[in-house]
Motif scaffolding. Structure first.
Motif, mmCIF file in Angstrom:
data_model
loop_
_atom_site.group_PDB
_atom_site.id
_atom_site.type_symbol
_atom_site.label_atom_id
_atom_site.label_comp_id
_atom_site.label_asym_id
_atom_site.label_seq_id
_atom_site.Cartn_x
_atom_site.Cartn_y
_atom_site.Cartn_z
ATOM 1 N N VAL A 44 -3.390 -21.694 20.684
ATOM 2 C CA VAL A 44 -4.677 -21.135 20.032
ATOM 3 C C VAL A 44 -4.571 -19.463 19.946
ATOM 4 O O VAL A 44 -5.040 -19.099 18.843
ATOM 5 N N MET A 45 -4.276 -18.835 21.116
ATOM 6 C CA MET A 45 -4.397 -17.590 20.841
ATOM 7 C C MET A 45 -3.327 -16.855 20.194
ATOM 8 O O MET A 45 -3.665 -15.867 19.456
ATOM 9 N N VAL A 46 -2.222 -17.381 19.685
ATOM 10 C CA VAL A 46 -1.061 -16.968 18.850
ATOM 11 C C VAL A 46 -1.671 -16.894 17.481
ATOM 12 O O VAL A 46 -1.750 -16.124 16.733
ATOM 13 N N ARG A 47 -2.247 -18.191 17.253
ATOM 14 C CA ARG A 47 -2.811 -18.406 16.082
ATOM 15 C C ARG A 47 -3.852 -17.432 15.792
ATOM 16 O O ARG A 47 -3.949 -16.946 14.604
ATOM 17 N N LYS A 48 -4.992 -17.329 16.638
ATOM 18 C CA LYS A 48 -5.762 -16.165 16.453
ATOM 19 C C LYS A 48 -5.449 -14.856 16.104
ATOM 20 O O LYS A 48 -6.046 -14.160 15.465
ATOM 21 N N THR A 49 -4.313 -14.577 17.227
ATOM 22 C CA THR A 49 -3.889 -13.292 16.711
ATOM 23 C C THR A 49 -3.346 -13.022 15.524
ATOM 24 O O THR A 49 -3.468 -11.843 15.020
ATOM 25 N N ASN A 50 -2.555 -13.843 15.157
ATOM 26 C CA ASN A 50 -1.882 -13.597 13.855
ATOM 27 C C ASN A 50 -2.791 -13.725 12.609
ATOM 28 O O ASN A 50 -2.811 -12.989 11.595
ATOM 29 N N GLU A 51 -3.985 -14.617 12.836
ATOM 30 C CA GLU A 51 -5.277 -14.307 11.710
ATOM 31 C C GLU A 51 -5.585 -12.893 11.796
ATOM 32 O O GLU A 51 -5.944 -12.440 10.807
ATOM 33 N N GLU A 52 -5.912 -12.483 12.879
ATOM 34 C CA GLU A 52 -6.640 -11.275 13.004
ATOM 35 C C GLU A 52 -5.382 -10.116 12.359
ATOM 36 O O GLU A 52 -5.978 -9.042 11.738
ATOM 37 N N ILE A 53 -4.376 -10.086 12.732
ATOM 38 C CA ILE A 53 -3.231 -9.311 12.064
ATOM 39 C C ILE A 53 -3.111 -9.422 10.543
ATOM 40 O O ILE A 53 -3.226 -8.314 9.918
ATOM 41 N N GLU A 54 -3.386 -10.630 10.005
ATOM 42 C CA GLU A 54 -3.269 -10.719 8.744
ATOM 43 C C GLU A 54 -4.485 -10.111 8.006
ATOM 44 O O GLU A 54 -4.586 -9.595 7.095
ATOM 45 N N GLN A 55 -5.812 -10.366 8.593
ATOM 46 C CA GLN A 55 -7.144 -9.596 8.312
ATOM 47 C C GLN A 55 -6.939 -8.106 8.226
ATOM 48 O O GLN A 55 -7.350 -7.323 7.364
ATOM 49 N N SER A 56 -6.408 -7.564 9.184
ATOM 50 C CA SER A 56 -6.216 -6.013 9.235
ATOM 51 C C SER A 56 -5.200 -5.294 8.330
ATOM 52 O O SER A 56 -5.527 -4.344 8.043
ATOM 53 N N ASN A 57 -4.181 -6.312 7.980
ATOM 54 C CA ASN A 57 -3.246 -5.824 6.828
ATOM 55 C C ASN A 57 -3.608 -6.025 5.432
ATOM 56 O O ASN A 57 -3.106 -5.516 4.471
ATOM 57 N N GLY A 58 -4.669 -6.862 5.123
ATOM 58 C CA GLY A 58 -5.267 -6.826 4.076
ATOM 59 C C GLY A 58 -4.710 -7.531 2.953
ATOM 60 O O GLY A 58 -4.576 -7.466 1.793
#
Length: 58
Positions: A44-58
């Motif tokens: 769950v932590m990895v999935r959420k971290t990757n979602e945040e990375i995607e959002q910040s990269n736009g």
């Protein structure tokens, strides 16, 4: 955290299990408990971290 980087950015692929085991031990948890609980939490932590990375990269 283990991260794979490339030209388009990075992706988290996991957490440092050695550090997690040491942290759990410092908190008084048994290694068996940590080994049982950590994999689903890590997923769950990895999935959420990757979602945040995607959002910040736009």
């Amino acid at each position: 955290m283990r991260v794979i980087g490339g030209m388009g950015g990075g992706v988290a692929i996991g957490w440092d299990m050695g550090a997690a085991l040491q942290l759990g031990a410092a908190l008084g948890l048994s290694p068996l408990t940590i080994a049982e609980l950590l994999p689903p939490i890590e997923a769950v932590m990895v999935r959420k971290t990757n979602e945040e990375i995607e959002q910040s990269n736009g």
